[in-house]
Write a protein that holds these residues in place. Structure first.
Motif, PDB file in Angstrom:
ATOM      1  N   ARG A  65      35.669  -2.230  88.610  1.00 26.68           N
ATOM      2  CA  ARG A  65      34.647  -1.169  88.626  1.00 26.68           C
ATOM      3  C   ARG A  65      34.700  -0.295  87.382  1.00 26.68           C
ATOM      4  O   ARG A  65      33.678   0.009  86.781  1.00 26.68           O
ATOM      5  CB  ARG A  65      34.845  -0.265  89.847  1.00 26.68           C
ATOM      6  N   GLU A  66      35.890   0.125  87.025  1.00 25.15           N
ATOM      7  CA  GLU A  66      36.038   1.099  85.943  1.00 25.15           C
ATOM      8  C   GLU A  66      35.917   0.494  84.549  1.00 25.15           C
ATOM      9  O   GLU A  66      35.581   1.202  83.617  1.00 25.15           O
ATOM     10  CB  GLU A  66      37.373   1.831  86.079  1.00 25.15           C
ATOM     11  N   CYS A  67      36.209  -0.782  84.394  1.00 33.84           N
ATOM     12  CA  CYS A  67      36.133  -1.434  83.083  1.00 33.84           C
ATOM     13  C   CYS A  67      34.887  -2.308  82.965  1.00 33.84           C
ATOM     14  O   CYS A  67      34.820  -3.201  82.115  1.00 33.84           O
ATOM     15  CB  CYS A  67      37.396  -2.270  82.842  1.00 33.84           C
ATOM     16  N   TYR A  68      33.905  -2.046  83.801  1.00 35.36           N
ATOM     17  CA  TYR A  68      32.694  -2.867  83.837  1.00 35.36           C
ATOM     18  C   TYR A  68      32.005  -2.936  82.474  1.00 35.36           C
ATOM     19  O   TYR A  68      31.617  -4.007  82.024  1.00 35.36           O
ATOM     20  CB  TYR A  68      31.725  -2.333  84.898  1.00 35.36           C
ATOM     21  N   LEU A  96      41.110  -4.818  77.138  1.00 30.39           N
ATOM     22  CA  LEU A  96      42.529  -4.880  77.492  1.00 30.39           C
ATOM     23  C   LEU A  96      43.132  -3.488  77.670  1.00 30.39           C
ATOM     24  O   LEU A  96      43.921  -3.262  78.587  1.00 30.39           O
ATOM     25  CB  LEU A  96      43.304  -5.661  76.425  1.00 30.39           C
ATOM     26  N   ALA A  97      42.738  -2.546  76.813  1.00 28.53           N
ATOM     27  CA  ALA A  97      43.252  -1.178  76.920  1.00 28.53           C
ATOM     28  C   ALA A  97      42.789  -0.526  78.223  1.00 28.53           C
ATOM     29  O   ALA A  97      43.562   0.162  78.891  1.00 28.53           O
ATOM     30  CB  ALA A  97      42.800  -0.350  75.717  1.00 28.53           C
ATOM     31  N   CYS A  98      41.540  -0.753  78.594  1.00 26.56           N
ATOM     32  CA  CYS A  98      41.018  -0.200  79.849  1.00 26.56           C
ATOM     33  C   CYS A  98      41.785  -0.775  81.029  1.00 26.56           C
ATOM     34  O   CYS A  98      42.220  -0.043  81.927  1.00 26.56           O
ATOM     35  CB  CYS A  98      39.531  -0.508  79.978  1.00 26.56           C
ATOM     36  N   THR A 103      45.669   0.040  85.353  1.00 26.78           N
ATOM     37  CA  THR A 103      46.772  -0.563  86.100  1.00 26.78           C
ATOM     38  C   THR A 103      47.990   0.353  86.074  1.00 26.78           C
ATOM     39  O   THR A 103      48.626   0.585  87.102  1.00 26.78           O
ATOM     40  CB  THR A 103      47.121  -1.957  85.530  1.00 26.78           C
ATOM     41  N   GLN A 104      48.313   0.890  84.912  1.00 26.33           N
ATOM     42  CA  GLN A 104      49.438   1.809  84.801  1.00 26.33           C
ATOM     43  C   GLN A 104      49.216   3.062  85.638  1.00 26.33           C
ATOM     44  O   GLN A 104      50.140   3.560  86.290  1.00 26.33           O
ATOM     45  CB  GLN A 104      49.700   2.190  83.350  1.00 26.33           C
TER      46      GLN A 104
END
Length: 109
Positions: A65-68, A96-98, A103-104
């Motif tokens: 959702r957030e990295c769409y 990749l950064a998103c 995830t972190q």
């Protein structure tokens, strides 16, 4: 222009819409904590497959959702074999950064 209580920016929506957007993050954090607790309790992650599945699915949902936007940009580049003028290493790095940042965040105690 849409009007009504569900319209973004209305007083009704401001509290409820923000909450519903945060719900997947809260659920993913809960599922990740449940997996880690299960692993600590059992001493073995193989005994926590249900908790692991829930955590992976929750984190994946949040990232999806957030990295769409970044995923869309990457997909356009991929389909055009990175021949578009907007495609560069930065396109991949942003995605990749998103993914890594979210995830972190979800896994952070």
């Amino acid at each position: 222009k849409m009007q009504g209580p569900m319209t973004q920016g209305s007083s009704w929506c401001s509290a409820r819409c923000k909450f519903s957007a945060m719900a997947p993050v809260v659920d993913a954090k809960r599922d990740a904590k449940a997996f880690l607790a299960c692993k600590d309790t059992n001493g073995d992650a193989s005994k926590c497959s249900r908790e692991l599945g829930n955590a992976v699915n929750g984190i994946g949902d949040v990232v999806r959702r957030e990295c769409y936007g970044q995923a869309e940009d990457f997909q356009k580049c991929f389909v055009h074999r990175f021949a578009l003028s907007t495609c560069s290493d930065d396109t991949v790095n942003k995605l990749l950064a998103c993914q890594q940042r979210l995830t972190q965040y979800v896994l952070k105690p």
